[in-house]
Design an enzyme around this catalytic site. Structure first.
Site, PDB file in Angstrom:
ATOM      1  CG  ASP A 278      -1.826   1.166   1.301  1.00 47.37           C
ATOM      2  OD1 ASP A 278      -2.941   1.022   0.772  1.00 47.37           O
ATOM      3  OD2 ASP A 278      -1.466   2.234   1.849  1.00 47.37           O
TER       4      ASP A 278
ATOM      5  CE  LYS B  74      -3.918   4.623   0.671  1.00 48.81           C
ATOM      6  NZ  LYS B  74      -2.492   4.469   0.998  1.00 48.81           N
TER       7      LYS B  74
ATOM      8  CG  HIS C  14      -4.742   9.642   0.684  1.00 47.11           C
ATOM      9  ND1 HIS C  14      -3.399   9.637   0.440  1.00 47.11           N
ATOM     10  CD2 HIS C  14      -4.884   9.150   1.939  1.00 47.11           C
ATOM     11  CE1 HIS C  14      -2.755   9.159   1.494  1.00 47.11           C
ATOM     12  NE2 HIS C  14      -3.639   8.863   2.414  1.00 47.11           N
TER      13      HIS C  14
END
Ligand code: A2P
Length: 273
Positions: A33, A67, A100
């Site tokens: 991530d 993101k 985000h």
């Protein structure tokens, strides 16, 4: 989506993020991530590329998330941001792309429309195969409801802060009831959990470490934990969470821990960014 992810928030671009991600991949993590805002997409991408060159794993076995940053909401901005992230990561597609934050300072007077426009760009990139899944991060109920008014494709994920003492039970259920997978960032309270005596006692009881108990606690609530570390021993430790089970009583104790040195989740409508 692999049910354990690897977080890279606060991993510095360059050797730190590169080595952390390469270690994680070699140790068996398959879910990484990152985010535009973390500033480390290039290093993450380099680690992924070098790991794939080692030949033991195919790209299709990895799950890479990035993101959209707060400066880039809106239709055209998001289109450009997606291209930029893919370039930095050196990838043809990402497995998951998230908005985000729902209400950036820059768009505060028209965040609903800005999110709707970003989402449209994300839907198109999803249909074009550039984003294999699309979702949200830090969205509360009101932000999700607003997005659903115009979304053609429903969001697939909500990534929120979930850590001991902050189980976010209601938001997690709300997201799940709308079909989203819930991911939890800061499962170790960004490091703030380690001084707590009660969690230490629980960990001792199970013969595991505090970090393992916290990560396991997220997992047992169907939250996909994203622990971050740049230390190879800890990265390995954090992945060894599949050989024990917390009792319902201990799950509840951890959810209700008090006086932790962990900041509460930020209110997205008041964030100064
Ligand atoms: P480091 O990167 O030096 O290992 P979170 O995942 O909640 O954001 O927490 C990350 C913080 O917790 C980082 O400061 C990280 O430091 C630390 N950390 C990660 N794993 C462990 C571990 N197994 N034991 C102790 N500290 C850890």
């Amino acid at each position: 989506m692999p049910c354990l992810g690897f977080g890279t928030w606060q991993s510095l671009d360059g050797d730190e993020a590169y080595n952390a991600v390469l270690s994680a991949l070699r140790l068996g993590y398959r879910h990484i991530d990152t985010a535009t805002a973390y500033g480390n997409e290039k290093s993450v991408g380099r680690a992924v590329a070098d790991f794939l060159k080692e030949g033991s794993v195919k790209r299709s076995e990895l799950f890479i998330t990035t993101k959209l940053w707060n400066e880039e909401h809106g239709y055209e901005n998001t289109q450009k941001a997606i291209v930029r992230s893919l370039e930095k990561l050196g990838l043809d597609y990402v497995d998951l792309y998230l908005i985000h934050w729902p209400n950036p300072l820059k768009f505060r007077s028209w965040w609903q429309k800005a999110n709707a426009e970003s989402w449209k760009a994300m839907e198109e990139a999803y249909e074009a195969g550039k984003l294999k899944a699309i979702g949200l991060s830090n969205f509360c109920e009101r932000h999700i409801d607003e997005l659903l008014k115009t979304a053609k494709i429903k969001p697939m994920v909500n990534q929120i802060k979930v850590c001991p003492g902050q189980p976010q039970t209601e938001l997690a259920s709300y997201s799940r009831n709308l079909g989203m997978v819930v991911e939890g960032y800061s499962p170790l309270g960004t490091g703030g959990i380690f001084k707590n005596e009660e969690i230490r006692q629980i960990a001792e009881k199970y013969g595991h470490t505090i970090a393992q108990v916290c990560i396991r606690w997220s997992l047992q609530q169907n939250i996909v934990p994203l622990p971050k570390s740049v230390n190879p021993e800890r990265i390995e430790e954090n992945s060894k969470i599949f050989d024990f089970e917390l009792s319902v009583e201990d799950m509840n104790r951890i959810a209700n821990l008090k006086n932790l040195e962990i900041k509460p989740a930020r209110n997205p409508d008041e964030a100064e960014f």
